[in-house]
Design an enzyme around this catalytic site. Structure first.
Site, PDB file in Angstrom:
ATOM      1  N   ASP A  96      -2.981  -7.133   2.600  1.00 14.61           N
ATOM      2  CA  ASP A  96      -3.477  -6.665   1.321  1.00 14.61           C
ATOM      3  C   ASP A  96      -3.192  -7.404   0.065  1.00 14.61           C
ATOM      4  O   ASP A  96      -1.948  -7.918  -0.082  1.00 14.61           O
ATOM      5  CB  ASP A  96      -2.544  -5.265   1.155  1.00 14.61           C
ATOM      6  CG  ASP A  96      -3.000  -4.389   2.003  1.00 14.61           C
ATOM      7  OD1 ASP A  96      -4.161  -4.109   2.529  1.00 14.61           O
ATOM      8  OD2 ASP A  96      -1.938  -3.504   2.568  1.00 14.61           O
ATOM      9  N   CYS A 145      -1.866   2.137   7.311  1.00 14.89           N
ATOM     10  CA  CYS A 145      -0.336   1.953   7.164  1.00 14.89           C
ATOM     11  C   CYS A 145      -0.217   0.352   7.210  1.00 14.89           C
ATOM     12  O   CYS A 145      -0.060  -0.188   8.444  1.00 14.89           O
ATOM     13  CB  CYS A 145       0.512   2.598   7.938  1.00 14.89           C
ATOM     14  SG  CYS A 145       2.365   2.434   7.340  1.00 14.89           S
ATOM     15  N   TYR A 151      -7.757   4.659  -9.439  1.00 14.88           N
ATOM     16  CA  TYR A 151      -7.548   3.670  -8.239  1.00 14.88           C
ATOM     17  C   TYR A 151      -8.360   2.509  -8.332  1.00 14.88           C
ATOM     18  O   TYR A 151      -7.982   1.248  -8.082  1.00 14.88           O
ATOM     19  CB  TYR A 151      -7.570   4.351  -6.937  1.00 14.88           C
ATOM     20  CG  TYR A 151      -7.429   3.610  -5.653  1.00 14.88           C
ATOM     21  CD1 TYR A 151      -6.218   2.985  -5.318  1.00 14.88           C
ATOM     22  CD2 TYR A 151      -8.421   3.313  -4.843  1.00 14.88           C
ATOM     23  CE1 TYR A 151      -5.871   2.398  -4.138  1.00 14.88           C
ATOM     24  CE2 TYR A 151      -8.219   2.431  -3.713  1.00 14.88           C
ATOM     25  CZ  TYR A 151      -6.941   2.093  -3.366  1.00 14.88           C
ATOM     26  OH  TYR A 151      -6.812   1.267  -2.230  1.00 14.88           O
ATOM     27  N   CYS A 192      19.031  -5.351   6.229  1.00 22.78           N
ATOM     28  CA  CYS A 192      19.862  -5.431   4.774  1.00 22.78           C
ATOM     29  C   CYS A 192      21.104  -4.422   4.937  1.00 22.78           C
ATOM     30  O   CYS A 192      21.011  -3.463   5.149  1.00 22.78           O
ATOM     31  CB  CYS A 192      18.843  -4.608   3.947  1.00 22.78           C
ATOM     32  SG  CYS A 192      19.541  -4.119   2.283  1.00 22.78           S
ATOM     33  N   CYS A 238       0.793  -1.228  -0.105  1.00 18.19           N
ATOM     34  CA  CYS A 238       0.001  -0.242  -0.008  1.00 18.19           C
ATOM     35  C   CYS A 238       0.945   1.353  -0.104  1.00 18.19           C
ATOM     36  O   CYS A 238       1.701   1.368   1.094  1.00 18.19           O
ATOM     37  CB  CYS A 238      -0.950  -0.119   1.185  1.00 18.19           C
ATOM     38  SG  CYS A 238      -1.763   1.403   1.299  1.00 18.19           S
ATOM     39  N   TYR A 245      -0.147  -4.801  -5.265  1.00 18.99           N
ATOM     40  CA  TYR A 245       0.570  -4.870  -4.098  1.00 18.99           C
ATOM     41  C   TYR A 245       1.805  -5.582  -4.073  1.00 18.99           C
ATOM     42  O   TYR A 245       2.896  -5.794  -3.251  1.00 18.99           O
ATOM     43  CB  TYR A 245      -0.019  -5.577  -2.854  1.00 18.99           C
ATOM     44  CG  TYR A 245      -1.328  -4.759  -2.536  1.00 18.99           C
ATOM     45  CD1 TYR A 245      -1.485  -3.364  -1.962  1.00 18.99           C
ATOM     46  CD2 TYR A 245      -2.522  -5.289  -2.551  1.00 18.99           C
ATOM     47  CE1 TYR A 245      -2.595  -2.846  -1.648  1.00 18.99           C
ATOM     48  CE2 TYR A 245      -3.880  -4.765  -2.279  1.00 18.99           C
ATOM     49  CZ  TYR A 245      -3.963  -3.416  -1.929  1.00 18.99           C
ATOM     50  OH  TYR A 245      -4.827  -2.761  -1.586  1.00 18.99           O
TER      51      TYR A 245
END
Length: 219
Positions: free
Chosen positions: A135, A203, A88, A212, A57, A140
């Site tokens: 999601d 969120c 959208y 990473c 998202c 996504y």
């Protein structure tokens, strides 16, 4: 059965024959960034580079990047698919082929792209294919669309390094799509800097917990 068909459509990329036709005219959107007032579509300062990053998202993803040092402006939109200037709702149907992305315009000095890659990999799960958490859908999927060869080399190197780190932690292979320049179709006004306008809004960011380490080839 209808629910299964709807889900199947969301998880399968369309062909040019099955994609929605879209439209010739770009969707109306904001002209300036809600947080810093800078122009979303440029002009950007001399030396600025851009990249499109998809990590689920785009509401939470955009907020992540506009807060990073060296980032000049961000915007959200749709890229990597077929349908021109989609809405959208059309992207959510799974029939445009686009994924939700954040345009990041940044200063490449002092390993600016390396910082973006580190934030990108650590802020989502790049092994989930056409989803991020709850999601679900091709919109996504994880993606990096670069704007030059140096970015491409760095992105590929970082994917290989992070995939090795994920494998050591027991995760499956990375599914992130990495490719060259793609047209960006800017999302509607209300999506731009959504979480600045709606601080309690949704969120969906969630990483794997695996660190990473930016590879030497990025520096």
């Amino acid at each position: 059965m209808a629910l299964f068909k709807d889900l199947s459509a969301k998880l399968t990329l369309p062909t040019r024959d099955t994609a929605l036709p879209g439209r010739e005219t770009p969707l109306p959107t904001a002209e300036t960034h809600f947080v810093n007032g800078r122009p979303l579509k440029g002009p950007y300062p001399e030396g600025t580079e851009t990249v499109l990053l998809g990590l689920g998202c785009f509401w939470g993803a955009e907020r992540l990047f506009w807060q990073l040092p060296g980032v000049w402006v961000t915007a959200v939109g749709y890229a990597g698919g077929i349908t021109p200037n989609p809405t959208y709702e059309e992207v959510c149907s799974g029939r445009t082929g686009h994924t939700e992305v954040v345009l990041v315009a940044y200063d490449p000095a002092d390993d600016g792209f390396g910082r973006l890659l580190k934030a990108f990999w650590e802020s989502h799960d790049p092994t989930q294919g056409n989803r991020q958490g709850n999601d679900i859908g091709t919109q996504y999927r994880s993606a990096i669309y670069v704007s030059n060869d140096a970015q491409l080399t760095a992105a590929l190197a970082s994917r290989a390094d992070y995939e090795n780190a994920l494998a050591r932690a027991g995760f499956p292979a990375v599914t992130t799509e990495i490719g060259g320049p793609q047209p960006l179709y800017f999302a509607e006004d209300y999506h731009q800097q959504y979480l600045a306008k709606n601080p309690n809004g949704y969120c969906g960011l969630g990483g794997t917990g695996v660190t990473c380490a930016v590879p030497a080839s990025v520096v």
